[in-house]
Design a protein around this motif. Sequence first.
Motif, mmCIF file in Angstrom:
data_model
loop_
_atom_site.group_PDB
_atom_site.id
_atom_site.type_symbol
_atom_site.label_atom_id
_atom_site.label_comp_id
_atom_site.label_asym_id
_atom_site.label_seq_id
_atom_site.Cartn_x
_atom_site.Cartn_y
_atom_site.Cartn_z
ATOM 1 N N ALA A 232 53.235 46.720 37.648
ATOM 2 C CA ALA A 232 52.448 46.539 36.419
ATOM 3 C C ALA A 232 52.630 47.721 35.475
ATOM 4 C CB ALA A 232 50.975 46.349 36.769
ATOM 5 N N ARG A 233 52.882 48.899 36.040
ATOM 6 C CA ARG A 233 53.092 50.073 35.187
ATOM 7 C C ARG A 233 54.520 50.170 34.682
ATOM 8 N NH1 ARG A 233 49.769 55.089 36.700
ATOM 9 N NH2 ARG A 233 47.726 54.158 36.490
ATOM 10 N N ALA A 234 55.452 49.640 35.479
ATOM 11 C CA ALA A 234 56.870 49.810 35.144
ATOM 12 C C ALA A 234 57.327 48.846 34.047
ATOM 13 C CB ALA A 234 57.728 49.607 36.384
ATOM 14 N N GLY A 244 48.762 39.137 51.256
ATOM 15 C CA GLY A 244 47.577 39.384 52.078
ATOM 16 C C GLY A 244 46.265 38.959 51.461
ATOM 17 N N ILE A 245 46.315 38.173 50.398
ATOM 18 C CA ILE A 245 45.069 37.800 49.715
ATOM 19 C C ILE A 245 44.305 36.748 50.532
ATOM 20 C CG2 ILE A 245 44.189 36.587 47.647
ATOM 21 C CD1 ILE A 245 46.657 38.152 46.259
ATOM 22 N N SER A 246 43.011 37.014 50.770
ATOM 23 C CA SER A 246 42.216 36.052 51.539
ATOM 24 C C SER A 246 40.815 35.871 50.976
ATOM 25 C CB SER A 246 42.127 36.484 53.010
ATOM 26 O OG SER A 246 41.372 37.661 53.129
ATOM 27 N N SER A 247 40.492 36.554 49.878
ATOM 28 C CA SER A 247 39.118 36.464 49.352
ATOM 29 C C SER A 247 39.105 36.741 47.856
ATOM 30 C CB SER A 247 38.229 37.507 50.044
ATOM 31 O OG SER A 247 38.642 38.804 49.657
ATOM 32 N N ALA A 248 37.943 36.463 47.235
ATOM 33 C CA ALA A 248 37.783 36.766 45.809
ATOM 34 C C ALA A 248 37.875 38.273 45.574
ATOM 35 C CB ALA A 248 36.444 36.221 45.312
ATOM 36 N N ASP A 249 37.343 39.055 46.513
ATOM 37 C CA ASP A 249 37.437 40.520 46.351
ATOM 38 C C ASP A 249 38.892 40.975 46.328
ATOM 39 O OD1 ASP A 249 34.775 41.497 46.104
ATOM 40 O OD2 ASP A 249 34.440 40.964 48.199
ATOM 41 N N ASP A 250 39.713 40.385 47.205
ATOM 42 C CA ASP A 250 41.141 40.743 47.213
ATOM 43 C C ASP A 250 41.755 40.444 45.851
ATOM 44 O OD1 ASP A 250 40.978 41.419 49.886
ATOM 45 O OD2 ASP A 250 41.873 39.543 50.614
ATOM 46 N N LEU A 251 41.470 39.248 45.360
ATOM 47 C CA LEU A 251 42.029 38.831 44.067
ATOM 48 C C LEU A 251 41.597 39.807 42.958
ATOM 49 C CD1 LEU A 251 42.220 35.199 42.882
ATOM 50 C CD2 LEU A 251 41.181 36.844 41.374
ATOM 51 N N LEU A 252 40.336 40.194 42.972
ATOM 52 C CA LEU A 252 39.825 41.097 41.938
ATOM 53 C C LEU A 252 40.459 42.486 42.052
ATOM 54 C CD1 LEU A 252 36.165 39.798 42.026
ATOM 55 C CD2 LEU A 252 37.719 39.666 40.055
ATOM 56 N N GLU A 253 40.710 42.927 43.287
ATOM 57 C CA GLU A 253 41.389 44.225 43.466
ATOM 58 C C GLU A 253 42.771 44.184 42.811
ATOM 59 O OE1 GLU A 253 41.581 45.693 47.527
ATOM 60 O OE2 GLU A 253 39.520 45.052 47.902
ATOM 61 N N PHE A 254 43.499 43.101 43.055
ATOM 62 C CA PHE A 254 44.844 42.977 42.474
ATOM 63 C C PHE A 254 44.772 42.906 40.952
ATOM 64 C CE2 PHE A 254 46.343 41.814 46.769
ATOM 65 C CZ PHE A 254 47.543 42.497 46.804
ATOM 66 N N MET A 255 43.734 42.247 40.423
ATOM 67 C CA MET A 255 43.628 42.150 38.957
ATOM 68 C C MET A 255 43.358 43.532 38.361
ATOM 69 S SD MET A 255 41.999 38.426 38.212
ATOM 70 C CE MET A 255 42.971 38.020 36.780
ATOM 71 N N VAL A 256 42.506 44.287 39.016
ATOM 72 C CA VAL A 256 42.197 45.626 38.505
ATOM 73 C C VAL A 256 43.451 46.515 38.490
ATOM 74 C CG1 VAL A 256 40.920 47.747 39.048
ATOM 75 C CG2 VAL A 256 39.716 45.558 38.971
ATOM 76 N N VAL A 257 44.333 46.356 39.493
ATOM 77 C CA VAL A 257 45.552 47.191 39.454
ATOM 78 C C VAL A 257 46.596 46.645 38.476
ATOM 79 C CG1 VAL A 257 45.256 48.146 41.785
ATOM 80 C CG2 VAL A 257 46.791 46.203 41.448
ATOM 81 N N GLY A 258 46.385 45.440 37.924
ATOM 82 C CA GLY A 258 47.293 44.982 36.868
ATOM 83 C C GLY A 258 47.791 43.558 36.963
ATOM 84 N N ALA A 259 47.353 42.795 37.985
ATOM 85 C CA ALA A 259 47.814 41.404 38.096
ATOM 86 C C ALA A 259 47.006 40.499 37.175
ATOM 87 C CB ALA A 259 47.682 40.913 39.531
ATOM 88 N N GLY A 260 47.697 39.542 36.549
ATOM 89 C CA GLY A 260 47.004 38.561 35.708
ATOM 90 C C GLY A 260 46.572 37.342 36.511
ATOM 91 N N ALA A 261 47.146 37.179 37.694
ATOM 92 C CA ALA A 261 46.796 36.065 38.588
ATOM 93 C C ALA A 261 47.304 36.442 39.979
ATOM 94 C CB ALA A 261 47.449 34.761 38.115
ATOM 95 N N CYS A 262 46.904 35.655 40.988
ATOM 96 C CA CYS A 262 47.292 35.961 42.372
ATOM 97 C C CYS A 262 47.695 34.689 43.098
ATOM 98 C CB CYS A 262 46.107 36.545 43.144
ATOM 99 S SG CYS A 262 45.587 38.150 42.559
ATOM 100 N N GLN A 263 48.538 34.845 44.100
ATOM 101 C CA GLN A 263 48.887 33.721 44.976
ATOM 102 C C GLN A 263 48.320 33.984 46.365
ATOM 103 O OE1 GLN A 263 53.152 33.114 44.951
ATOM 104 N NE2 GLN A 263 53.239 32.898 42.732
ATOM 105 N N GLY A 299 44.287 45.406 34.886
ATOM 106 C CA GLY A 299 44.788 46.755 34.609
ATOM 107 C C GLY A 299 43.715 47.753 34.239
ATOM 108 N N THR A 300 42.495 47.549 34.727
ATOM 109 C CA THR A 300 41.412 48.462 34.354
ATOM 110 C C THR A 300 41.207 49.595 35.368
ATOM 111 O OG1 THR A 300 39.841 46.933 35.395
ATOM 112 C CG2 THR A 300 40.101 46.755 33.004
ATOM 113 N N LEU A 301 42.146 49.743 36.287
ATOM 114 C CA LEU A 301 42.029 50.780 37.314
ATOM 115 C C LEU A 301 41.938 52.158 36.673
ATOM 116 C CD1 LEU A 301 42.239 51.110 40.485
ATOM 117 C CD2 LEU A 301 44.607 51.783 40.065
ATOM 118 N N LYS A 302 40.954 52.942 37.135
ATOM 119 C CA LYS A 302 40.815 54.300 36.575
ATOM 120 C C LYS A 302 41.608 55.263 37.433
ATOM 121 C CE LYS A 302 36.054 53.329 35.262
ATOM 122 N NZ LYS A 302 34.714 53.499 35.832
#
Length: 303
Positions: A232-234, A244-263, A299-302
């Motif tokens: 996401a940065r590159a 490894g996604i198995s929950s809404a929390d996982d999905l939200l973690e990936f979104m915060v690091v920069g994903a627009g969606a998850c599989q 992409g809101t990761l601080k």
Amino acid sequence: MPLSLNVKLGPLELATPLLTASGCAGYGKELDQYQDLSCFGAIVGKSISREPRLGNPYPRTAEVAAGMLNAIGLQNEGFDSFVKSTLPKMRSFGTKAIVNVVGHDFDEYVWLCRHFDAEQGIAALELNLSCPNVKGGMKFATDAGECERLVRACRDATKLPLIAKLSPNVTSISEIARAAERGGADILSAVNTFVGMSVDWRRREPRLANVTGGMSGPAIKPLALRCVHEVARAARLPVIAIGGISSADDLLEFMVVGAGACQVGTYLFVEPDCGAAIIADLKKKLIEAGVQSPSELVGTLKV
Ligand SMILES: Cc1cc2nc3c(=O)[nH]c(=O)nc-3n(C[C@H](O)[C@H](O)[C@H](O)COP(=O)(O)O)c2cc1C
């Protein structure tokens, strides 16, 4: 404003930010009995090649701690049969159909992109650049020049939104992400499986006939998070996270690091109805957090 799960990834609009991962949901038919498939923004089918493929010898899967290894070897029915028998059904689930393509060589990828371009009702093509479980299957995923050349040729062969699916089995995933961007990909997806191995020491034998296989499932989530963060940065392209996604929390973690969606992939074997559960929980979590659209978090990761 009411909560909307709609997300936009470049030219691809999805009703929810959750997709199935290639190879883990067939082409939708088996999952349909467990939930209304409209909980998924799209169904991503198992990789399709020009000719049918039988895949690797058995055993082709092995369970490991918090995950699995597979060396299916891209078994699939091939383009003709897929277009005639499977694609019409895949389009009928009330969600978008994304076709994942794989070739033995450069020409086969381009041929597939050109021929799928002529078909109706395909939301996007995902290029499986990496297949760690077939001989010679890694060139386009590990060599930036080869990756760029292939993506560019596929870009020229289709007007459909093009997703380049990256392998984590590289020295620098950022370099490959940038190569796919230069080649003209619209979206990047990351990651495919990590090469791994499992051994039965009593028999002194590997558990997979192929000896090595692709590792997936919850165990790879921290590794995939790191990859998605880098990708996401590159690159400036939207990213679909996988791993490894198995929950809404996982999905939200990936979104915060920069994903627009998850599989979601391997977890579908554990809980085939997890799509509906993840979306229900996602809505709850977003409302609790006062967020009106998951896109607000991307992409809101601080750091
Ligand atoms: C049994 C199995 C088959 C897979 N087949 C494909 C495939 O045909 N094409 C592809 O691009 N990825 C394939 N993958 C990789 C997944 O799409 C995904 O990238 C990977 O499993 C990581 O996500 P997960 O941890 O949620 O499973 C396969 C994975 C598994 C477990």
